[in-house]
Design an enzyme around this catalytic site. Structure first.
Site, PDB file in Angstrom:
ATOM      1  N   ARG A  59     -12.029   8.473  -0.507  1.00 37.71           N
ATOM      2  CA  ARG A  59     -11.894   9.832   0.027  1.00 37.71           C
ATOM      3  C   ARG A  59     -10.953   9.759   1.295  1.00 37.71           C
ATOM      4  NH1 ARG A  59     -17.864  12.041   0.639  1.00 37.71           N
ATOM      5  NH2 ARG A  59     -17.911   9.777   1.415  1.00 37.71           N
ATOM      6  N   THR A  60     -11.344   8.752   2.481  1.00 40.61           N
ATOM      7  CA  THR A  60     -10.333   8.840   3.403  1.00 40.61           C
ATOM      8  C   THR A  60      -9.084   8.349   3.230  1.00 40.61           C
ATOM      9  OG1 THR A  60     -12.348   8.410   4.920  1.00 40.61           O
ATOM     10  CG2 THR A  60     -10.103   8.118   5.879  1.00 40.61           C
ATOM     11  N   LYS A  87      -6.522 -14.839   3.418  1.00 45.69           N
ATOM     12  CA  LYS A  87      -6.190 -16.084   3.658  1.00 45.69           C
ATOM     13  C   LYS A  87      -5.964 -16.342   5.213  1.00 45.69           C
ATOM     14  CE  LYS A  87      -1.306 -15.761   2.234  1.00 45.69           C
ATOM     15  NZ  LYS A  87      -0.431 -16.191   1.339  1.00 45.69           N
ATOM     16  N   ARG A 109      -8.331   1.877   9.294  1.00 46.15           N
ATOM     17  CA  ARG A 109      -9.796   1.560   9.100  1.00 46.15           C
ATOM     18  C   ARG A 109     -10.175   0.206   8.990  1.00 46.15           C
ATOM     19  NH1 ARG A 109     -13.034   5.546   6.772  1.00 46.15           N
ATOM     20  NH2 ARG A 109     -15.023   4.779   5.969  1.00 46.15           N
ATOM     21  N   HIS A 139     -14.729   8.041  14.189  1.00 49.36           N
ATOM     22  CA  HIS A 139     -14.216   8.467  12.983  1.00 49.36           C
ATOM     23  C   HIS A 139     -13.691  10.006  13.352  1.00 49.36           C
ATOM     24  CE1 HIS A 139     -12.633   8.746   9.039  1.00 49.36           C
ATOM     25  NE2 HIS A 139     -13.638   8.573   8.421  1.00 49.36           N
TER      26      HIS A 139
END
Length: 213
Positions: A59-60, A87, A109, A139
């Site tokens: 959603r974000t 890696k 995020r 957030h």
């Protein structure tokens, strides 16, 4: 022209009531756009925004990408899974790569608390940093949406009594909402078992309850 008091959106803690009011007024304007037959405006034309997600999100990520495209920005999507991060590439390496590609802003995020702040305070890149959730820290954009929705439904935030129920200690959205709602004049209370509340949370000026009744 009105503008925010800060360059980056790292958390609600770092912006003031005037900033939130300006964001809401801007949102009111752009909300009209999505009701038009052509849901696109040139506000961010020639601006390149990179969405870098080190945590899984649906959603974000989709919300940011949709908003960016409706504002005519050029969008770069980066997911840690399947990238060079797997890696050993560091956040700094990723930031330097995006800087070389000419990114004007980064939406990040990350599972580590403080990752967005680190990206903003270092000189790895010159663009704007928007925190889309970092660890159990904040957030801010989700909290802004929560507050905007309450304001839209009830007409105001000042003077409202708002109770946040659940695992407050591990919720970055809850912390951002606490900062934002108090800044906007709401009276905030929390309801959770003691083990699900952050230490010394009372210092924020919130009331604490352990029984939902």
């Amino acid at each position: 022209m009105n503008q925010l008091s800060v360059k980056h959106l790292l958390g609600i803690k770092h912006i003031n009531k005037a900033d939130i009011d300006l964001i809401f007024k801007t949102a009111d304007h752009f909300k009209e756009v999505i009701n038009r037959p052509i849901k696109k405006v040139p506000s961010l034309r020639d601006i390149t925004i990179a969405n870098i997600f080190f945590e899984n999100s649906t959603r974000t990520k989709l919300s940011f990408e949709l908003a960016e495209k409706r504002l005519s920005a050029d969008v770069i999507n980066f997911a840690a899974k399947g990238s060079s991060v797997s890696k050993g590439e560091s956040l700094k390496d990723t930031a330097l790569t995006l800087q070389a590609m000419g990114a004007d802003a980064v939406v990040i995020r990350h599972g580590a608390s403080g990752a967005a702040h680190q990206l903003a305070k270092q000189e790895w890149m010159k663009g704007v940093v928007i925190n889309a959730g970092d660890g159990t820290h904040e957030h801010p954009t989700q909290a802004l949406l929560d507050m905007y929705s309450i304001r839209e439904k009830l007409g105001k935030l000042s003077g409202l009594k708002v109770c946040i129920v659940g695992d407050i200690a591990h919720s970055r959205v809850a912390l951002s909402n606490i900062y934002g709602l108090i800044s906007m004049g709401a009276k905030v209370s929390l309801c959770a078992p003691p083990t699900m509340l952050p230490r010394n949370i009372e210092q924020f000026g919130v009331k604490i309850y352990h029984d939902i009744n």
